[in-house]
Design a protein around this motif. Structure first.
Motif, PDB file in Angstrom:
ATOM      1  N   GLN A  75       0.814  -1.179  -0.039  1.00  0.00           N
ATOM      2  CA  GLN A  75      -0.025  -0.030   0.125  1.00  0.00           C
ATOM      3  C   GLN A  75       0.934   1.177  -0.219  1.00  0.00           C
ATOM      4  O   GLN A  75       2.060   1.344   0.561  1.00  0.00           O
ATOM      5  N   ASP A  76       0.400   2.477  -0.482  1.00  0.00           N
ATOM      6  CA  ASP A  76       1.075   3.577  -0.800  1.00  0.00           C
ATOM      7  C   ASP A  76       0.850   4.126   0.543  1.00  0.00           C
ATOM      8  O   ASP A  76      -0.152   4.771   0.735  1.00  0.00           O
ATOM      9  N   LEU A  77       1.906   4.289   1.388  1.00  0.00           N
ATOM     10  CA  LEU A  77       1.844   4.853   2.792  1.00  0.00           C
ATOM     11  C   LEU A  77       1.678   6.297   2.817  1.00  0.00           C
ATOM     12  O   LEU A  77       0.848   6.801   3.591  1.00  0.00           O
ATOM     13  N   THR A  78       2.325   6.998   1.603  1.00  0.00           N
ATOM     14  CA  THR A  78       2.271   8.556   1.481  1.00  0.00           C
ATOM     15  C   THR A  78       0.612   8.818   1.408  1.00  0.00           C
ATOM     16  O   THR A  78      -0.029   9.890   1.964  1.00  0.00           O
ATOM     17  N   ARG A  79       0.137   8.007   0.403  1.00  0.00           N
ATOM     18  CA  ARG A  79      -1.463   8.368   0.215  1.00  0.00           C
ATOM     19  C   ARG A  79      -2.251   7.783   1.316  1.00  0.00           C
ATOM     20  O   ARG A  79      -3.263   8.617   1.660  1.00  0.00           O
ATOM     21  N   ILE A  97       6.666  17.548   6.258  1.00  0.00           N
ATOM     22  CA  ILE A  97       7.017  16.450   6.585  1.00  0.00           C
ATOM     23  C   ILE A  97       7.410  15.555   4.919  1.00  0.00           C
ATOM     24  O   ILE A  97       6.905  15.736   4.087  1.00  0.00           O
ATOM     25  N   ARG A  98       8.397  15.070   5.245  1.00  0.00           N
ATOM     26  CA  ARG A  98       9.065  14.367   3.964  1.00  0.00           C
ATOM     27  C   ARG A  98       8.283  12.921   3.915  1.00  0.00           C
ATOM     28  O   ARG A  98       7.876  12.392   4.873  1.00  0.00           O
ATOM     29  N   ALA A  99       8.153  12.493   2.578  1.00  0.00           N
ATOM     30  CA  ALA A  99       7.249  11.369   2.470  1.00  0.00           C
ATOM     31  C   ALA A  99       8.141  10.083   2.965  1.00  0.00           C
ATOM     32  O   ALA A  99       7.594   9.124   3.517  1.00  0.00           O
ATOM     33  N   GLU A 100       9.680  10.290   3.015  1.00  0.00           N
ATOM     34  CA  GLU A 100      10.312   9.147   3.429  1.00  0.00           C
ATOM     35  C   GLU A 100      10.338   8.978   5.019  1.00  0.00           C
ATOM     36  O   GLU A 100      10.866   8.159   5.708  1.00  0.00           O
TER      37      GLU A 100
END
Length: 225
Positions: free
Chosen positions: A42-46, A155-158
């Motif tokens: 799953q796309d965690l950022t989404r 906040i950064r995606a990583e």
């Protein structure tokens, strides 16, 4: 002896035979519980963005190049011009224009008189839509993100992880940690939601997608966002 002293005395007694250099990771404890709840792949950022929005906060995705413009747009939309900025926030990411940047140290009265605060974050938790601040570079002391009525967080995606266990593994438990799940709100009074009781009434989140490398601390500013 008050209740606090009684509790601390019992803790010290329970730890009396524990070596001073022993940490939790040195004790084998079975941890068979699930450490994440996002679906595989799953796309965690989404997911993080969706959960943050569930808390009635806004999320805007940008990249490092577009970050100053995104900050300016968010502040302009909120009519916020007088902002607290913690030590360690990269000066190159602050937009130009009619903004006043107020640096630390700032007392409670000074913070309360400002329109808001702009900070970085330590970790983001996708499943719960939570942002964690640990008073590191660009985050400031706890009062900085709790007293002003408006909080703009970068906040950064990583920095986004699946769930709470993974987040805790990245954090130093000795630091003062602030967990932010949307704007401050309570429903204690007749089950009516009231915002801004225990912290900022309004939360905007800028999610910085991976792009060109961020310069290290000291290269044209301070710590990376």
């Amino acid at each position: 002896m008050d209740s606090r002293d009684a509790v601390l005395r019992r803790i010290r007694a329970a730890l009396a035979d524990v070596p001073a250099d022993e940490g939790p990771e040195d004790v084998p404890v079975p941890r068979a519980y699930r450490r994440g709840h996002a679906a595989p792949g799953q796309d965690l950022t989404r997911l993080f963005a969706e959960r943050v929005r569930d808390y009635l906060a806004t999320v805007t995705r940008t990249d490092r190049t577009g970050l100053p413009g995104a900050i300016a747009a968010a502040l302009t939309a909120r009519r916020a011009t007088r902002l607290a900025v913690p030590d360690g926030f990269p000066a190159g990411f602050l937009p130009s224009g009619a903004f006043e940047w107020h640096r630390e140290p700032l007392g409670v009265a000074a913070l309360d008189a400002l329109d808001g605060v702009v900070t970085l974050a330590a970790v983001g938790i996708a499943v719960t839509g939570t942002i964690v601040l640990d008073t590191g570079p660009g985050q400031g002391g706890r009062a900085l993100s709790l007293v002003p009525d408006y909080h703009l967080c970068v906040i950064r995606a990583e920095q986004i992880v699946d769930d709470v266990p993974e987040a805790l593994a990245r954090l130093d438990p000795r630091l003062p940690l602030t967990f932010v799940s949307g704007p401050s709100a309570t429903s204690d009074i007749e089950l009516t939601r009231v915002e801004g009781v225990h912290g900022p009434r309004t939360l905007d989140v800028l999610l910085v997608d991976p792009g060109e490398p961020v310069p290290p601390a000291g290269a044209g500013g301070t710590a990376e966002p």
